[in-house]
Design a protein around this motif. Structure first.
Motif, PDB file in Angstrom:
ATOM      1  N   GLY A   4       0.836  -0.884   0.158  1.00  0.00           N
ATOM      2  CA  GLY A   4       0.195   0.419   0.544  1.00  0.00           C
ATOM      3  C   GLY A   4       0.473   1.399   0.028  1.00  0.00           C
ATOM      4  O   GLY A   4       1.967   0.999   0.956  1.00  0.00           O
ATOM      5  N   ILE A   5       0.782   2.051  -0.572  1.00  0.00           N
ATOM      6  CA  ILE A   5       1.129   2.826  -0.418  1.00  0.00           C
ATOM      7  C   ILE A   5      -0.099   4.348  -0.457  1.00  0.00           C
ATOM      8  O   ILE A   5      -0.511   5.137  -1.194  1.00  0.00           O
ATOM      9  CB  ILE A   5       1.856   3.563  -1.977  1.00  0.00           C
ATOM     10  CG1 ILE A   5       2.534   2.325  -2.832  1.00  0.00           C
ATOM     11  CG2 ILE A   5       2.391   4.895  -2.400  1.00  0.00           C
ATOM     12  CD1 ILE A   5       2.890   2.433  -4.427  1.00  0.00           C
ATOM     13  N   LEU A  15       7.402   5.230  -7.311  1.00  0.00           N
ATOM     14  CA  LEU A  15       7.828   3.942  -6.563  1.00  0.00           C
ATOM     15  C   LEU A  15       6.175   3.133  -6.819  1.00  0.00           C
ATOM     16  O   LEU A  15       6.087   2.063  -7.625  1.00  0.00           O
ATOM     17  CB  LEU A  15       7.073   4.253  -5.022  1.00  0.00           C
ATOM     18  CG  LEU A  15       7.081   3.114  -4.145  1.00  0.00           C
ATOM     19  CD1 LEU A  15       8.532   1.878  -4.426  1.00  0.00           C
ATOM     20  CD2 LEU A  15       7.115   3.458  -2.714  1.00  0.00           C
ATOM     21  N   GLY A  16       4.558   3.201  -7.321  1.00  0.00           N
ATOM     22  CA  GLY A  16       3.819   2.380  -7.794  1.00  0.00           C
ATOM     23  C   GLY A  16       4.128   2.245  -9.224  1.00  0.00           C
ATOM     24  O   GLY A  16       3.930   0.991  -8.947  1.00  0.00           O
ATOM     25  N   LEU A  17       5.052   2.545  -9.758  1.00  0.00           N
ATOM     26  CA  LEU A  17       4.642   1.975 -11.121  1.00  0.00           C
ATOM     27  C   LEU A  17       6.471   1.145 -11.571  1.00  0.00           C
ATOM     28  O   LEU A  17       6.178   0.351 -11.649  1.00  0.00           O
ATOM     29  CB  LEU A  17       5.051   3.264 -12.116  1.00  0.00           C
ATOM     30  CG  LEU A  17       4.291   3.984 -12.769  1.00  0.00           C
ATOM     31  CD1 LEU A  17       4.261   5.366 -13.149  1.00  0.00           C
ATOM     32  CD2 LEU A  17       2.997   3.162 -13.666  1.00  0.00           C
ATOM     33  N   GLY A  30      -2.976   1.918  -3.839  1.00  0.00           N
ATOM     34  CA  GLY A  30      -2.535   3.621  -3.231  1.00  0.00           C
ATOM     35  C   GLY A  30      -4.221   3.950  -2.634  1.00  0.00           C
ATOM     36  O   GLY A  30      -5.195   3.886  -2.337  1.00  0.00           O
ATOM     37  N   TYR A  31      -3.614   5.230  -1.300  1.00  0.00           N
ATOM     38  CA  TYR A  31      -4.559   6.077  -0.590  1.00  0.00           C
ATOM     39  C   TYR A  31      -4.091   7.138  -0.667  1.00  0.00           C
ATOM     40  O   TYR A  31      -2.571   7.857  -1.245  1.00  0.00           O
ATOM     41  CB  TYR A  31      -4.801   5.219   0.865  1.00  0.00           C
ATOM     42  CG  TYR A  31      -5.311   7.206   1.222  1.00  0.00           C
ATOM     43  CD1 TYR A  31      -6.637   6.396   1.637  1.00  0.00           C
ATOM     44  CD2 TYR A  31      -4.465   7.449   1.969  1.00  0.00           C
ATOM     45  CE1 TYR A  31      -7.501   7.237   2.027  1.00  0.00           C
ATOM     46  CE2 TYR A  31      -5.217   7.614   3.220  1.00  0.00           C
ATOM     47  CZ  TYR A  31      -6.813   8.698   3.060  1.00  0.00           C
ATOM     48  OH  TYR A  31      -7.231   9.243   3.458  1.00  0.00           O
ATOM     49  N   ASP A  32      -4.749   8.998  -0.882  1.00  0.00           N
ATOM     50  CA  ASP A  32      -4.284   9.363  -1.223  1.00  0.00           C
ATOM     51  C   ASP A  32      -5.743  10.525  -0.324  1.00  0.00           C
ATOM     52  O   ASP A  32      -6.814  10.387  -0.507  1.00  0.00           O
ATOM     53  CB  ASP A  32      -3.801  10.424  -2.237  1.00  0.00           C
ATOM     54  CG  ASP A  32      -3.050  11.259  -2.127  1.00  0.00           C
ATOM     55  OD1 ASP A  32      -1.920  12.027  -2.585  1.00  0.00           O
ATOM     56  OD2 ASP A  32      -3.584  12.604  -2.192  1.00  0.00           O
ATOM     57  N   VAL A  47      -1.028   2.466  -9.280  1.00  0.00           N
ATOM     58  CA  VAL A  47      -1.367   1.884  -8.805  1.00  0.00           C
ATOM     59  C   VAL A  47      -2.251   0.731  -9.115  1.00  0.00           C
ATOM     60  O   VAL A  47      -3.119   1.506 -10.450  1.00  0.00           O
ATOM     61  CB  VAL A  47      -1.691   2.313  -7.112  1.00  0.00           C
ATOM     62  CG1 VAL A  47      -0.961   3.062  -6.416  1.00  0.00           C
ATOM     63  CG2 VAL A  47      -3.205   2.998  -7.651  1.00  0.00           C
ATOM     64  N   ASN A  48      -2.287  -0.676  -8.853  1.00  0.00           N
ATOM     65  CA  ASN A  48      -4.094  -1.123  -9.247  1.00  0.00           C
ATOM     66  C   ASN A  48      -4.534  -0.780  -8.944  1.00  0.00           C
ATOM     67  O   ASN A  48      -5.857  -1.118  -9.422  1.00  0.00           O
ATOM     68  CB  ASN A  48      -3.503  -2.583  -8.904  1.00  0.00           C
ATOM     69  CG  ASN A  48      -2.150  -3.420  -8.612  1.00  0.00           C
ATOM     70  OD1 ASN A  48      -1.019  -4.115  -8.689  1.00  0.00           O
ATOM     71  ND2 ASN A  48      -2.140  -3.051 -10.987  1.00  0.00           N
TER      72      ASN A  48
END
Length: 276
Positions: A4-5, A15-17, A30-32, A47-48
């Motif tokens: 999880g990012i 980083l996700g890529l 992911g979360y923002d 992210v997925n």
């Protein structure tokens, strides 16, 4: 591993890529706080899947904190109930205060890391997969973390093509104040002084490589850099004092027409070519 990012800007998105290409990673979540950033990150394939904060806590084996350094401290307090086998890795640019503030309940889970990578751009649209490849990542005060979490962080950073350096947090903050944080202070100062002296047309017409290069990082996110300056205040003030001493030398040589001394001073700085 499920990763999880938290924070889907330049660093988190890049980083996700990178993680999505790793065979050891099953899924990247992911979360923002910004729903717009979440949507953009998903649309760009950074992210997925987007999850809530609580869902990331429950589902992920590794949680990266790619958010401003002050937000890292508050977020760590919201992770106190994390599972013992979940690794938490922060990616902030200052380390000492974050480590001091880390709750005791999760100190063994926590890896304090700083990837020495970035650009002047921010947000998920600025992310690119190659950002971290070849960059140095500093891991601080690792002896307080469990071996399983250290090995997990090292494995991920190694697969990302990063060069890992271990350092204590106080030394890290001292060194990055000089090498990274001071240049930002100088760049912001330079740009503000130019904007007060020159109009837009002169800047466009006359700005060459020197001004463009030195002013580039002044385009960086103020929200992020105010937090960094706040956390590493004393080290940055010391680095500014050291810089002012050298600038004062330049002023005195100019005032006194000491051209030979000025030349020697400039040649001394050229030794940087032997390092970089």
């Amino acid at each position: 591993m499920k990763v999880g990012i938290i924070g889907l800007g330049l660093i988190g998105g890049s980083l996700g890529l990178c993680l999505k290409d790793m065979k050891l990673i099953d899924r990247v979540y992911g979360y923002d706080l910004s729903k717009e950033n979440e949507k953009t990150a998903l649309d760009l394939g950074l992210v997925n899947e987007i999850l809530s904060f609580d869902e990331i806590k429950q589902k992920c084996d590794v949680i990266f904190l790619a958010i401003p350094v002050e937000a890292i401290i508050s977020t760590l307090n919201n992770l106190k109930d994390i599972k013992k086998d979940t690794t938490i890795i922060d990616l902030g640019s200052a380390k000492f205060k974050i480590l001091q503030s880390c709750p005791a309940e999760i100190r063994s889970n926590f890896i304090a890391a700083h990837p020495m990578a970035g650009t002047e751009n921010s947000g998920p649209k600025a992310a690119f997969k190659e950002l971290l490849n070849g960059a140095v990542v500093v891991i601080c005060d690792d002896k307080s973390a469990d071996e399983v979490h250290i090995k997990r962080a090292v494995e991920i950073f190694s697969f990302a093509g990063m060069k890992i350096v271990f350092m204590d947090a106080a030394s890290h903050d001292h060194h990055v104040a000089i090498i990274s944080h001071l240049p930002h202070a100088i760049s912001y100062s330079l740009v503000n002084s130019v904007l007060k002296e020159e109009n837009k047309r002169n800047i466009i017409n006359l700005a060459g490589g020197s001004f463009t290069g030195m002013s580039r990082i002044a385009k960086s996110s103020p929200e992020m850099w105010v937090d960094i300056f706040k956390q590493n205040k004393n080290n940055i003030l010391n680095s500014i004092d050291a810089f002012k001493i050298e600038l004062d030398k330049c002023v005195k040589m100019l005032e006194n027409d000491e051209w030979d001394e000025l030349s020697k001073w400039m040649f001394e700085a050229r030794k940087l070519r032997e390092i970089l």
